[in-house]
Scaffold this active site. Structure first.
Site, short mmCIF file in Angstrom:
data_model
loop_
_atom_site.label_atom_id
_atom_site.label_comp_id
_atom_site.label_asym_id
_atom_site.label_seq_id
_atom_site.Cartn_x
_atom_site.Cartn_y
_atom_site.Cartn_z
N SER A 37 21.09 33.81 43.10
CA SER A 37 20.70 32.91 44.19
C SER A 37 20.77 33.52 45.59
O SER A 37 20.32 32.90 46.55
CB SER A 37 21.54 31.63 44.15
OG SER A 37 20.98 30.72 43.23
N SER A 82 18.64 29.94 44.91
CA SER A 82 18.85 28.68 45.61
C SER A 82 19.16 28.84 47.08
O SER A 82 19.05 27.87 47.84
CB SER A 82 20.00 27.91 44.95
OG SER A 82 21.22 28.63 45.12
N LYS A 136 24.62 28.41 54.42
CA LYS A 136 24.11 27.60 53.31
C LYS A 136 24.90 26.30 53.22
O LYS A 136 26.14 26.30 53.33
CB LYS A 136 24.22 28.40 52.01
CG LYS A 136 23.58 27.73 50.79
CD LYS A 136 23.65 28.65 49.57
CE LYS A 136 22.97 28.04 48.35
NZ LYS A 136 23.05 28.94 47.17
#
Lengths: 496, 483
Positions: A180, A156, A81
Site C-alpha cells: 500500500s 491504499s 494518511k
C-alpha cells in the site's frame, strides 16, 4: 531554489529555510495554496489543517530565527494518511464508520513528526481501512493520478502518493500491509518505502493486518525518503512488536554506490506473465544500469513467491476480521440504532463498512472458523514461513533484490472495481516482503509508452535499510529522471 | 441421592490480580471510582491502540503456577478470543489458548483428615471485561430501557485456574477453593475476595454410577459468592442430578445459576450455546518467554504456603489440626505470628483468633484476612488476661473495643472502665464490707467451713460489678478470716 516552492524537494526546502532564503510559513502557504487550487481535481486530501500547520510553521520560523533547537525536518510539509490517529482531529480511515471519530491521542508517528518539526498539512484519502489498491474504496470519493486524472493513484495510500506526486506536499506518510506504499508510489512516480516490520511504531496506526502493517515514508527523492524514514523510525515501548534496537540509519549509505554489491533480480517477477511490456522494459534497463554501475547482478528465484498472494489474502483478512470487530457502534464512530444491542451492532456494521471491507471481514472470519482454521489460516502461516526461507536463501548470496514494483502502470478509474482478483494482483510482487517483514521500496525508473511512471522495487534483508537506500540512491542518481507530471497544471489551466 | 452415584467435579477459578496497573496498559486497577475514570485508549479499545503486557502480572502467573507445582512454559502465547459483547472493548478478549503459561500441576486438599490430590490442568492469563449496568426493567438486559457500560474493570489482569475433574464432593470442592484462595493470598497476588468478585468460581458438575469410567452429562454452575455457597451449590446440584437419574430422566447439558437465597440452581442458558471464538495468536503481542533464571528466582522467592503454614502451626507452635486449618483458611496466621513474636503464648493467641476474632468478623461482615487487629495488640490482650488484669469475660469486651478501633487493649480497658480492681485498698474495703454484711457466713468460714467463702466472694464480685479479681478476693477473705 525554484520560484515555485512546491517544485522543491524537502532537502532543498530545508537548505533554503536554514539559509534564510524562505520561511516555513511561506513553504506551508505555497503548498496550501496549491492544494486549494488543484486538490479539487486531484482529491488527495480529505481535510487540510491550515491553522495548525501555519501555527507550527510560524513557531518553527521563530525558533529558527532565535537560534533555538528545531527538528530534523523543521518546516517541511508532510501529508499524513488518514489512518494515523491525530488527537482531536478526525481520523476516518476512509470509512463512514469513523466519519466523526476524533481520537483522544496522537499516533507515535505523529508525535515523531512533531518532534522533527515536520508540518502536517492535512490528512489524505485512502482505501477504506487500507483495503484496496486504487483508493477507489474510500467512502469519501476517489483520488486521481497526477500524471493522468482519469487514472487511479494506486492504493491504499493513494492520497499521500498523489499529494507528493502532484506537489501538494514534498513528503507523505503511508502505510503498507501488502504494497500500500510501494504500489501507489510506483503509480505516482515517487519513492515509497516499507521499512522492516517493527522499525516504525504501529501505536496509533488503525490496524488492518497487525502482523503485516508498517508505516513508511513517501517522497520525490530517495534522500528525502531516507530523511523521513529516520525521523519516524525508532523503538516505542507502547508497541510490543517494536524492535528495541536503534534503527539502522539510511542517509550515510546514500552515496556509497553499488560497486561490489551483489544484486539479485527476481526473474520470475520480471519475466512473469501479466507484466506489461513498458514495465518490463524500464525495469530491465534499470537492472542493466545497476550492472553498469558496478553491481554484480545475478538472477535469483523465490520459489514460493507465487503462493505469497493467496497466503496474504488469508492472513491479512483473518487479522482484519478481528481488528475491525471493535467498530460496533458502542463506544465511538457510527451508530445505527436497533431494537437490541446485537441488532444495533449489525446495523452499524452493515451501514458503516463498504463492500471491500465486508468482503475481507467475511474471508477472514471464515478462515479462522472452527473446521477451517487449519486448512486456511495455519496453511497460510506455513506458506509465510516458506516465503521467509526463500528470502533468507536469496540474501545468503545477495545484498539486495530487485523486481518490478507492480505488474502494470496506473490503470483507469473504474477499470478494476468489479474484479477484486485483478485488483489484488497489483500487489503480487509486494506482498512477499510484508509476509517476511523485510524492507522494500519502490522508486521511479522511467515512463511507459503512455508516459506513466514505472516503479522498480528494491528489497533488502531484515534491518537492511542501509543497503536498500544505497541501491536506490545510486540508481536514482544515475537515471537522473525528471518525472514532473503536468496533468494537474493542465487541468487547472483549462479551468482557469 | 442414592449412594449408587459418584460426583465428578471440575472447578474453574478466576482471580483478579492486585497488580498496580492493568494487564495491557498503565491504568490503575484499584477498586471503585466514578465509571470510566480509570480508562485509556488501550483499555477502551480505541482504534490504533496496542496492548503491552504487564510484567508483574506475568510474574504473578508464574508464581501461582509454581505454587501449584505446574510446569512453566518456556514459550507461551496470547491468543484472541473473538466474540461480540458490549462490555468487551475490542470485541475480542486477549487470553491464552493452546499454550498457557503454566500447566500440569496439582493441589493437595484435605477433607476430614484425608488428603487427596486434585490435578491442575492449567493457569493462564487474560484480561477482564467492563461491567454493564442495565437501566429500567428488572435490571437484566432484556426489558431494559438502556444500558450503561463502565470500563474501569476492562483490562484488569485475570488468572484462570482450571482443575482436572478430580473433585469428588461438595466438601472437597470447598476445601479446594479455600486452599487455592489461601495460596493466592499467601503469594500476595490478589485479595481473592469471593464476595467482591476478585475471586470467582464456576463448577462443572456431573454424576455417574459408581464404578463407571465414563463421565455423566456435565452441568456448569455459576454465581457462587462464598466457600459455603460453593459447597451448597455443588451439593444441591449433585442431589438434583442424582434424583433425575433415579427417576430415569436424563441430565441436560446446560449452564445453571445458583440462587443463594432459594438454595437451588436454575437454568441460565437452556442449552450450551456453541460459540466459535475463532482463537488465533494475537499479532500485537510477542510470545511470553520467561528466562529460566527468572523462573528460578520466583521459585526461590515463594512465601510459606498454606500446607507449610499448617505444618508449622501444628508442629513448632503445638496447635491442634483444627486450629491450624481454621487460622490458615481465615488468613489469620500473620496476626498469630506477630502476636507470638510479641511474646504471646501460641495456644492462647490461637484460641482468641479462632473463637472471638472470627466470630466478631462474621458478625461485622469483615474478611478475617483483613481484620483490623495488630499481632502485638493481641499479645497485649493475652498478657492482660494471664496477669489477671482482665478476666476472660472482660477481655472479650476489650477485644471488641480494639477491633472497633478504640485503641490498644490497655487503653480500651481503661476507657471502657473494664480493668479488674486490683487496687488493694479498694478491694480490702469491699472485702471488709462483705464480711460486715454477712457475719453468719464469715463465722462459718472462721469455723472451718471452706465452702461458705463462696457467698462472700460473690458479694465482693457483685459489689465491684465483676471487676474484682476473684482469686485476689479469695486470698484477702482468707487472710481476714483465718489469721
Amino acid at each position: 531554489m525554484p520560484d515555485d516552492l512546491t517544485r522543491a524537494d524537502a532537502a532543498t526546502l530545508l537548505a533554503a529555510m536554514e539559509a534564510g532564503e524562505t520561511t516555513a510559513v511561506a513553504v506551508a502557504e505555497a503548498h496550501l495554496a496549491r492544494i486549494r487550487a488543484t486538490d479539487g481535481a486531484l482529491g488527495a486530501f480529505l481535510r487540510t489543517l491550515d491553522d495548525t500547520a501555519l501555527a507550527h510553521a510560524a513557531d518553527v520560523d521563530r525558533r529558527r530565527a532565535a537560534g533555538e533547537a528545531v527538528g530534523a525536518l523543521a518546516g517541511v510539509p508532510v501529508a499524513l494518511k488518514d489512518i494515523l490517529c491525530t488527537r482531536g482531529v478526525a481520523t476516518t480511515c476512509g470509512s463512514r464508520m469513523l466519519e466523526d471519530y476524533h481520537p483522544p491521542y496522537d499516533a507515535t508517528v505523529v508525535e515523531r513528526l512533531a518532534a522533527a518539526d515536520a508540518v502536517v498539512l492535512g490528512k489524505t484519502n485512502m482505501d477504506e481501512f487500507a483495503m484496496g489498491s486504487s483508493t477507489e474504496n474510500s467512502a469519501f470519493g476517489v483520488t486521481r493520478n497526477p500524471f493522468d486524472l482519469d487514472r487511479v493513484p494506486g492504493g491504499s495510500s493513494g492520497g499521500s502518493a498523489a499529494a507528493v506526486g502532484g506537489r501538494h506536499a514534498p513528503l507523505g506518510i503511508g502505510t503498507d500491509t501488502g504494497g500500500s506504499i510501494r504500489q501507489p508510489a510506483a503509480f505516482c512516480g515517487i519513492v515509497g518505502v516499507k521499512p522492516t516490520y517493527g522499525l516504525v511504531s504501529r501505536f496509533g496506526l488503525v490496524a488492518f493486518g497487525s502482523s503485516l502493517d508498517q508505516v513508511g515514508p513517501m517522497a520525490r527523492s530517495v534522500a528525502d525518503a531516507a530523511a523521513l524514514y529516520e525521523a519516524i523510525a525508532g523503538h516505542d515501548p507502547r508497541d510490543a512488536t517494536s524492535i528495541p534496537e536503534d534503527p539502522p540509519p539510511a542517509r550515510p549509505a546514500l552515496d556509497r554506490g553499488v560497486e561490489g554489491l551483489r544484486i539479485g533480480v527476481v526473474s520470475s517477477f520480471l519475466d512473469g506473465e501479466g507484466v506489461e511490456p513498458g514495465v518490463r522494459a524500464r525495469c530491465a534497463e534499470a537492472v542493466e544500469r545497476l550492472a553498469a554501475l558496478g553491481a554484480d547482478v545475478v538472477e535469483v528465484a523465490l520459489p514460493h513467491a507465487d503462493k505469497a498472494l493467496p497466503a496474504y489474502y488469508l492472513i491479512a483478512p483473518s487479522e482484519a476480521s478481528s481488528n475491525l470487530s471493535r467498530f460496533d457502534g458502542v463506544r465511538y464512530g457510527l451508530r445505527v440504532d436497533g431494537p437490541t444491542t446485537e441488532e444495533m451492532m449489525a446495523a452499524t456494521r452493515a451501514e458503516g463498512f463498504g463492500p471491500e471491507v465486508k468482503r475481507r471481514i467475511m474471508i477472514g472470519t471464515y478462515a479462522l472458523s472452527a473446521g477451517y482454521f487449519d486448512a486456511y489460516y495455519l496453511q497460510a502461516q506455513k506458506v509465510r514461513t516458506l516465503v521467509q526461507e526463500d528470502f533468507a536463501a536469496a540474501y545468503a548470496s545477495c545484498d539486495a533484490l530487485v523486481s518490478p514494483a507492480t505488474p502494470s502502470t496506473a490503470f483507469g478509474i473504474g477499470e478494476k472495481v468489479d474484479d477484486p482478483l485483478a485488483m489484488y494482483l497489483n500487489d503480487v510482487f509486494a506482498v512477499p516482503s510484508n509476509l517476511a517483514g523485510t524492507p522494500a521500496m519502490s522508486l521511479p525508473v522511467g515512463g511507459d509508452e503512455a508516459g506513466l511512471p514505472v516503479g522498480l522495487q528494491v528489497m533488502a534483508p531484515h534491518l537492511g535499510e542501509p543497503v536498500m537506500f544505497q541501491v536506490a540512491a545510486a540508481l536514482e542518481a544515475s537515471l537522473g529522471l525528471d518525472l514532473a507530471p503536468d496533468a494537474l497544471d493542465d487541468a487547472a489551466e483549462e479551468r482557469a | 441421592m442414592s449412594s449408587a452415584y459418584e460426583a465428578v467435579i471440575g472447578l474453574e477459578v478466576h482471580v483478579e490480580l492486585g497488580t498496580r496497573t492493568k494487564m495491557f496498559c498503565g491504568c490503575p486497577t484499584d477498586f471503585g471510582g466514578e465509571p470510566n475514570t480509570k480508562t485509556c485508549a488501550v483499555c477502551t479499545g480505541q482504534p490504533g491502540s496496542l496492548p503491552v503486557p504487564n510484567a508483574a502480572a506475568i510474574e504473578a502467573a508464574i508464581s501461582l503456577g509454581l505454587a501449584l507445582a505446574c510446569e512453566v512454559a518456556p514459550r507461551s502465547q496470547f491468543h484472541r478470543k473473538n466474540y461480540f459483547y458490549p462490555d468487551m472493548p475490542k470485541n475480542y478478549q486477549i487470553s491464552q489458548y493452546d499454550v498457557p503459561i503454566c500447566a500440569d500441576g496439582h493441589l493437595d486438599v484435605a477433607v476430614d483428615g484425608t488428603s487427596r490430590r486434585i490435578g491442575i490442568t492449567r493457569v493462564h492469563m487474560e484480561e477482564d471485561t467492563g461491567k454493564s449496568l442495565h437501566v429500567g426493567g428488572t435490571g437484566r438486559i432484556a426489558g431494559a430501557d438502556h444500558s450503561l457500560i463502565d470500563y474501569n474493570r476492562a483490562g484488569i489482569p485475570l488468572l484462570e485456574i482450571v482443575s482436572e475433574p478430580d473433585v469428588r464432593g461438595p466438601e472437597e470442592a470447598r476445601a479446594y477453593l479455600a486452599e487455592l484462595r489461601g495460596i493466592v493470598r499467601a503469594l500476595g497476588i490478589s485479595d481473592a475476595k469471593l464476595e467482591e468478585g476478585s475471586m470467582r468460581c464456576d463448577a462443572n458438575v456431573s454424576v455417574r454410577r459408581r464404578g463407571d469410567e465414563a463421565f455423566g452429562t456435565r452441568v456448569e454452575v455459576k454465581n457462587m459468592n462464598s466457600l459455603r455457597s460453593l459447597q451448597r451449590a455443588v451439593a444441591h446440584e449433585i442431589e438434583r442430578q442424582g434424583a433425575l437419574l433415579d427417576a430415569g430422566e436424563a441430565v441436560t447439558q446446560e449452564t445453571r445459576h445458583w440462587d443463594e437465597d432459594a438454595g437451588r440452581t436454575s437454568t441460565l442458558r437452556a442449552k450450551e450455546e456453541v460459540f466459535d471464538y475463532r482463537y488465533f495468536p494475537d499479532p500485537d503481542l510477542v510470545p511470553v518467554t520467561p528466562e529460566r533464571a527468572d523462573v528460578e528466582r520466583l521459585a526461590a522467592a515463594l512465601p510459606e504456603l498454606p500446607a507449610q503454614m499448617r505444618a508449622r502451626l501444628t508442629g513448632g507452635l503445638g496447635l491442634s489440626d483444627e486450629a491450624a486449618v481454621t487460622l490458615v483458611d481465615a488468613g489469620l496466621v500473620v496476626v498469630l505470628d506477630e502476636a507470638v513474636a510479641a511474646g504471646a503464648e501460641p495456644a492462647a493467641a490461637a484460641k482468641w483468633l479462632a473463637n472471638e476474632v472470627l466470630s466478631w468478623c462474621r458478625e461485622a461482615d469483615v474478611d478475617p484476612a483483613g481484620v483490623p487487629l495488630a499481632g502485638d495488640a493481641l499479645a497485649e490482650l493475652v498478657d492482660l488476661v494471664a496477669r489477671g488484669t482482665l478476666s476472660t469475660k472482660l477481655a472479650r469486651e476489650v477485644l471488641v473495643g480494639v477491633l472497633e478501633g478504640e485503641g490498644r487493649p490497655g487503653e480500651v480497658a481503661k476507657a471502657r472502665g473494664l480493668e479488674q480492681v486490683s487496687d488493694e485498698g479498694e478491694l480490702v474495703t469491699l472485702v471488709d464490707e462483705a464480711i460486715a454484711a454477712d457475719p453468719a457466713a464469715a463465722e462459718k468460714v472462721r469455723g472451718g467451713n471452706d465452702k461458705a467463702i463462696g457467698a462472700l466472694v460473690g458479694a465482693v464480685m457483685k459489689a465491684s460489678r465483676g471487676q474484682a479479681n476473684p482469686q485476689r478476693v479469695n486470698e484477702l477473705l482468707r487472710e481476714r478470716l483465718t489469721s
